[in-house]
Scaffold this active site. Structure first.
Site, PDB file in Angstrom:
ATOM      1  CG  HIS A 100      -2.280   0.636   0.864  1.00 44.02           C
ATOM      2  ND1 HIS A 100      -3.416   0.436   1.612  1.00 44.02           N
ATOM      3  CD2 HIS A 100      -2.658   1.481  -0.130  1.00 44.02           C
ATOM      4  CE1 HIS A 100      -4.422   1.115   1.095  1.00 44.02           C
ATOM      5  NE2 HIS A 100      -3.980   1.768   0.046  1.00 44.02           N
ATOM      6  CG  ASP A 123      -6.272  -0.424   4.541  1.00 45.32           C
ATOM      7  OD1 ASP A 123      -6.107  -1.424   5.250  1.00 45.32           O
ATOM      8  OD2 ASP A 123      -5.328   0.159   3.961  1.00 45.32           O
ATOM      9  CG  HIS A 125      -4.091  -1.995   8.697  1.00 42.33           C
ATOM     10  ND1 HIS A 125      -4.243  -2.956   7.729  1.00 42.33           N
ATOM     11  CD2 HIS A 125      -3.687  -2.633   9.819  1.00 42.33           C
ATOM     12  CE1 HIS A 125      -3.933  -4.140   8.243  1.00 42.33           C
ATOM     13  NE2 HIS A 125      -3.610  -3.976   9.500  1.00 42.33           N
ATOM     14  CG  ASP A 127      -2.564   2.177   5.348  1.00 43.13           C
ATOM     15  OD1 ASP A 127      -2.145   1.380   6.210  1.00 43.13           O
ATOM     16  OD2 ASP A 127      -3.042   1.808   4.262  1.00 43.13           O
ATOM     17  CG  HIS A 140       2.658  -1.615   4.361  1.00 43.81           C
ATOM     18  ND1 HIS A 140       2.072  -2.848   4.162  1.00 43.81           N
ATOM     19  CD2 HIS A 140       3.042  -1.585   5.664  1.00 43.81           C
ATOM     20  CE1 HIS A 140       2.082  -3.544   5.293  1.00 43.81           C
ATOM     21  NE2 HIS A 140       2.673  -2.799   6.207  1.00 43.81           N
ATOM     22  CG  ASP A 227      -4.764  -3.220   2.201  1.00 41.65           C
ATOM     23  OD1 ASP A 227      -4.841  -4.455   2.080  1.00 41.65           O
ATOM     24  OD2 ASP A 227      -3.822  -2.648   2.784  1.00 41.65           O
ATOM     25  CG  ASP A 229      -5.364  -5.204   4.988  1.00 41.59           C
ATOM     26  OD1 ASP A 229      -6.279  -4.350   4.976  1.00 41.59           O
ATOM     27  OD2 ASP A 229      -4.183  -4.893   5.249  1.00 41.59           O
ATOM     28  CD  GLU A 272      -0.205  -4.344   1.467  1.00 42.15           C
ATOM     29  OE1 GLU A 272       0.344  -5.467   1.486  1.00 42.15           O
ATOM     30  OE2 GLU A 272       0.369  -3.299   1.858  1.00 42.15           O
TER      31      GLU A 272
END
Length: 300
Positions: A100, A123, A125, A127, A140, A227, A229, A272
């Site tokens: 990312h 996402d 997360h 980030d 990332h 992303d 994830d 990712e």
């Protein structure tokens, strides 16, 4: 609507420490992303991959707690130029990652062409780390902060200007793993976040309706940064930082379908995908399915 889509692959694995995500663009191509888009009557141009430099040793932190900074900066500068060229030619930039950290370059290229860019950050997360707040030093985990002009100047100044985006134009969807520094920045900047709690409580339909309203208010374009994830690991096992309790495959499709119905997305990246950690290319296939929905694929 029929689009001319330019695909840019970014085989970047230097923004984190788990090798293999550099094969993500190839995995998505193998999963049929070009055929999928062409079957939807889009014109697709594959512009190949951004060249990624290789450091003598991997995962070396500098004095600012940033790993492999020089190579990450060079790759993102090249990506920013390529994305800006795609937009100048009137094409839709579709960037395939890679980790990312490539969002730094994508946003640098996109935001150069829009005065007030909206961003949907799908996402697990935030980030939103910097070298000071990051537990790992992995870049990332920093691209959204960098794009806000927060972080190391060699990152924030990629593309020759900063910031790229404004906090009031961002929506994070699917968050369930936030570091303390990220939480502080979210509160300080007033960034709109729909965690998995909100998705569970409100449902994806209402979350997306509110998110779309938020990112289209006073903006002249909307970038999607997805992303894999964000999805629960049972649906997308091939990611570097899986977090249990994510969105389902159908919830993610619904989100993409709603974006397609509104036709608001002007650029996108899917990142990712790590085939080394995957099961029979399941995560790349999930990514390609979501790309199909984003560009108008329907069940009926």
């Amino acid at each position: 609507m029929k689009k001319k889509i330019s695909i840019i692959g970014v085989p970047m694995d230097l923004g984190q420490t788990r090798r293999g995500v550099d094969m993500g663009p190839s995995a998505m191509r193998y999963a049929g992303v070009i055929d999928r888009l062409q079957q939807l009557n889009h014109i697709v141009v594959d512009r190949g991959d951004i060249e990624i430099g290789r450091p003598p040793k991997y995962d070396i932190k500098n004095d600012d707690n940033l790993k492999d900074l020089e190579e990450v900066v060079k790759a993102n500068q090249s990506l920013a130029e390529s994305v800006a060229d795609v937009i100048d030619e009137g094409d839709f930039p579709l960037v395939l990652g890679g980790d990312h950290s490539i969002a730094i370059g994508t946003l640098a290229g996109v935001a150069k062409k829009y005065e007030n860019l909206g961003v949907i950050w799908y996402d697990a997360h935030g980030d939103l780390n910097t070298g000071e707040t990051s537990p790992s030093g992995n870049i990332h985990g920093m691209p959204l902060a960098v794009s806000l002009g927060i972080g190391h100047p060699t990152l924030t100044e990629i593309g020759g200007y900063a910031p790229k985006i404004k906090p009031e134009n961002i929506v994070i969807i699917g968050a369930r793993s936030l570091d303390d520094g990220e939480k502080d920045l979210i509160h300080e900047k007033g960034i709109k976040v729909y965690t998995m709690h909100e998705i569970d409580r409100m449902g994806m339909t209402l979350v997306m309706e509110e998110a779309i309203k938020h990112v289209t208010r006073n903006t002249d374009g909307v970038h999607l940064s997805l992303d894999l994830d964000a999805l629960d690991p049972q649906h997308a096992p091939g990611v570097g930082t899986p977090v249990v309790g994510g969105t389902t495959y159908r919830e993610a499709h619904l989100a993409m379908e709603m974006l397609a119905e509104r036709n608001i997305i002007s650029s996108a990246e899917f990142v990712e995908v790590n085939p080394i950690l995957d099961v029979k290319n399941q995560t790349a296939e999930a990514a390609v399915g979501l790309i199909g929905s984003l560009f108008g694929e329907k069940l009926l």
